[in-house]
Scaffold this motif. Sequence first.
Motif: not given
Length: 631
Positions: A79-93
């Motif tokens: 669950i944390i892995q999946v959330r981190n991948r989604m959050v990473q997309a926003f963070a990089e942008a």
Amino acid sequence: MSDWIGHECGIAAVRLLKPLGYYAEKYGTPMYAVNKLSLLMEKQHNRGQDGAGVAAIKLDMPPGEPYIFRTRSADKNPIIQVRNRMVQAFAEAREKHPINYQDAEWVKRNVLFAGELLLGHLRYGTHGASGESFCHPFMRQSNWMTRNLVVAGNFNLTNNDELFDMLVELGQHPRNKADTVMVLEKIGHFLDEANDFLFRKYRKEGLNRVEITEKITKELDIYRVLKKATRSFDGGYVMAGMIGHGDLFALRDPGGIRPAFYYKDDEIVVIASERPQIQTALNVPIESVKEIKPGHALLVKRTGEVQHEEVNKPAEPTQCSFERIYFSRGTDKDIYQERKNLGRSLVRRVLDRVDYDLENTVFSYIPNTAETAFFGLVEGVKDMVGERMKFHLLKEKRLTAERIDELLSFQPRVEKLMTKDAKLRTFITADADREDLVAQVYDTTYGIIKPADTLVVLDDSIVRGTTLRTSILRILDRLGMKKIVVVSSAPQIRFPDCYGIDMSKMKDFVAFEAGIALIRETGREHMLNEIYEACKEDERKPRSEAQNQVIHMFDPFTPDEISDKIAQILTPVGMKAEVQVIYQSIGGLHEACPNHTGDWYFTGNYPTPGGHRVANRSFINFIEKSDARAY
């Protein structure tokens, strides 16, 4: 539950009803949907720790730009892995384009999971298969937006062979017989059919292909698609899905075996497997969270219109009672009370076993999941103590101050005697030779028990009894009591489950083992061959005529006789204390959980023909010494 078993998966879905900029302005972040979905999934982590996945759809994206996104994980802490991948997309942008990030429309077009529809899933594998490729959501892709299908669910189907043959007759070539494939391809077939019908209709009217696509987007009837696709399904299920153009659905089986809830207001629609998680994620009162009715689907059109429609005729309600006993979190108001009632209903039977000798009885429980039922048991015992106190106060003629103090101060002896050593559990490898270490996973509290004591220890369910037999009873015996009464807040598990729980092999159940032992000890071996032949004969009949033949093996014996034999089976060699076992009665179960009458694993009364067929096949496998699954 001291024995681990895998069970029902979890789903979560979010549909934003307003433009992304609305949430960025009101809540200060364009990640509003991602945050809500992540919280819903984390709050349901009890429903799946083998894997997790999320898919997102963006509405009204122009041709040439991606609009469906998915990430899945079967790693540790998925669950944390999946959330981190989604959050990473926003963070990089945000890091690379801080100015553009203030524009919600730019975020929508450039950040992967910045969509209006999000569908999440938590997986408990029931067939031993693992890996990211087995994690939901599953996708059926197409260049046609209205043919793209994303599906995730909490389901097991019992008639995969029949569904496979149906797909072959339709001209398909399914890659395997897994129920996930059956679901995806059955819904996908009728989705294609609905697209083709509308295309032909408007082609005849002279519309060009772009105009036809617009018409299909507006008129595609997912209700009819689901009605056609699922009418032959046999099993327990909640299926959630998204269509590429923006429709969202969640469909529940006719008996309501698997749970599903939803909430909607003018900003958002949310779907989840459990009610309290929606209350927590959105901070809404219990009365605003609704249950998807059995046989119904919640449909959210791309326009935002919400419908709750009957897809399949509801059957007699058979909601899974194990959801109430163990699987769902006890933070639900009703489940919490029902679990207390399960414990309370056992009070008189427990007191009978200890001869009402409360001075020399200690009450405790084993796994943390049994704690709520334990509260109910203790409350019931305290009520009995109160009645005893009242009796003495009214009947004793010469009460002294000391005697009154004695009566008023007496309380049942309640202790926390066992805890799991999480660090040791992590340290132990899968090496089968390290049995001695495995036996030490539980720690116990010394210095409380006396030699004259009886220990009453509550478990929420005894499935295989392996942990009791190899570990728990041995550890408790070191405390030096005269007797241990193991109490199960659930009835005896006698039959396999085929609607979600990983309990397919009848030979694994200690209640079944006890039944077989009693049959042999009482010279009734002929029954086994008779039941075997009846099961084989039943398989030759149409599935709709299937009946559970295995149920008859328990006819000669009372529940107490089965329980006593279980106690013998579970008692380790060299055990000093006497071991007794008490199980919840079927009547006590239904009284405590009146709205969840699904009890097939206890009674053999399956709600669908496929369940009867699975029970019979499981018995055949036992007689034939096959380790194969029954479905």
